[in-house]
Design an enzyme around this catalytic site. Structure first.
Site, PDB file in Angstrom:
ATOM      1  CG  ASP A 159      40.079  41.036  42.691  1.00  0.00           C
ATOM      2  OD1 ASP A 159      40.765  40.476  41.471  1.00  0.00           O
ATOM      3  OD2 ASP A 159      38.613  41.399  42.392  1.00  0.00           O
ATOM      4  CG  ASP A 205      34.736  39.848  40.823  1.00  0.00           C
ATOM      5  OD1 ASP A 205      35.868  39.621  40.565  1.00  0.00           O
ATOM      6  OD2 ASP A 205      35.118  40.340  39.025  1.00  0.00           O
TER       7      ASP A 205
END
Length: 334
Positions: A159, A205
């Protein structure tokens, strides 16, 4: 899938290569949007997620909708069976059982699907996104805390690199017109439901920390202390990490990789609690691959019956509580 099937278990090997697979997928999507027309790609993806979204949302709202049906509701059973071959070579491709209540949920979900397909409204997008997230947490299963740490740690690097190192993540997220993210209107007070300035949160997420939090809930239950200390700790840690992400994003006016803040919070907070309680060894030695939560009963066989699931459950309970001796069955019959 039949509800008799266990969730998909993520092993440590799967967790280690997950960021690599995700990176290849992300880069592939980025190149697709650069080479081909964005309009046609999104049209194809919209139809694909239209079907998946309806099924996911129907599955999600089904337990909740059951409370609204009256007791005398004419609930009929149906079975969708698709086979290949004949005789001894017959093989089941699809064997799906449903009832009238499921059809009602499917119809309601289809209304949301048509709304999303025609308007791409943010509320419809979020309904599908939440349904995908809940189904993901339900179907994906971490077998131990070590695997969860490997998965979260790898995606932490993934990420950070794709958000801060390149513009790939942000470009794909903005170009991809599909419910793979939750959107939050920043101009809601000004424009109401017609808001068009959004902050985004990827479903990864939600799902990736979610399956780790679900693992800690199973660990809480395995301790048999009637407390959910690790679950509540990790849940609060997730809220804290998400709030910190939003705060940093507003301060620096730049997209933030949510896992940069969620991973340390979701791993660090429960680990500190385990250190304080002296249960670190128990946490990392816990294996949950063969465990099912008490409130998620699963059938190992689907008998051919008529009537409602409630009547089936009652009849099975009566048979189990019957004091008479049952004829012993041979192993082949079992």
């Amino acid at each position: 899938q039949n509800s008799s099937e266990m969730p998909e278990t993520i092993t440590s090997r799967d967790a280690a290569r997950f960021p690599i697979v995700a990176s290849c997928t992300l880069l592939g999507l980025y190149l697709f949007f650069k080479i081909f027309s964005q309009e046609y790609i999104n049209l194809l993806l919209s139809m694909y997620f239209f079907v998946l979204g309806i099924l996911a949302l129907s599955h999600t709202i089904s337990p909740m909708m059951n409370r609204f049906f009256p007791a005398n509701f004419p609930n009929k059973q149906y079975q969708l069976l698709f086979t290949q071959g004949s005789g001894e070579n017959k093989e089941e491709i699809v064997n799906y059982e449903f009832d009238t209540k499921d059809l009602v949920c499917l119809a309601l979900s289809s209304i949301v699907g048509v709304w999303y397909l025609l308007r791409k409204h943010w509320i419809a997008n979020n309904l599908f996104g939440l349904a995908f997230s809940l189904n993901g947490v339900e179907l994906l299963h971490l077998n131990n805390v070590s695997t969860g740490c490997i998965l979260l740690g790898g995606l932490f690097i993934y990420d950070v690199f794709w958000v801060f190192g390149t513009n790939v993540m942000v470009t794909v997220a903005k170009s991809f017109e599909a419910p793979i993210k939750l959107v939050f209107p920043q101009d809601l007070l000004e424009k109401g439901l017609e808001a068009d300035n959004f902050a985004m949160l990827g479903l990864g997420d939600i799902v990736i920390p979610g399956i780790f939090i679900a693992l800690l809930l199973r660990f809480d239950i395995s301790l048999k202390k009637n407390t959910h200390t690790y679950f509540y700790t990790s849940f609060v840690a997730y809220i804290f990490g998400l709030g910190l992400t939003i705060f940093i994003m507003h301060i620096f006016k730049h997209a933030q990789p949510a896992l940069l803040y969620l991973v340390p919070a979701c791993i660090g907070f429960p680990l500190l609690v385990a250190l304080a309680k002296g249960e670190v060894t128990e946490m990392f030695s816990y294996e949950s691959s063969a465990e099912i939560l008490p409130h998620t009963p699963r059938l190992t066989h689907f008998p051919t019956v008529s009537g409602s699931p409630a009547s089936l459950a009652d009849s099975m309970q009566q048979k189990l509580s019957c004091p008479r001796r049952r004829r012993q069955q041979s192993p082949s019959a079992m």
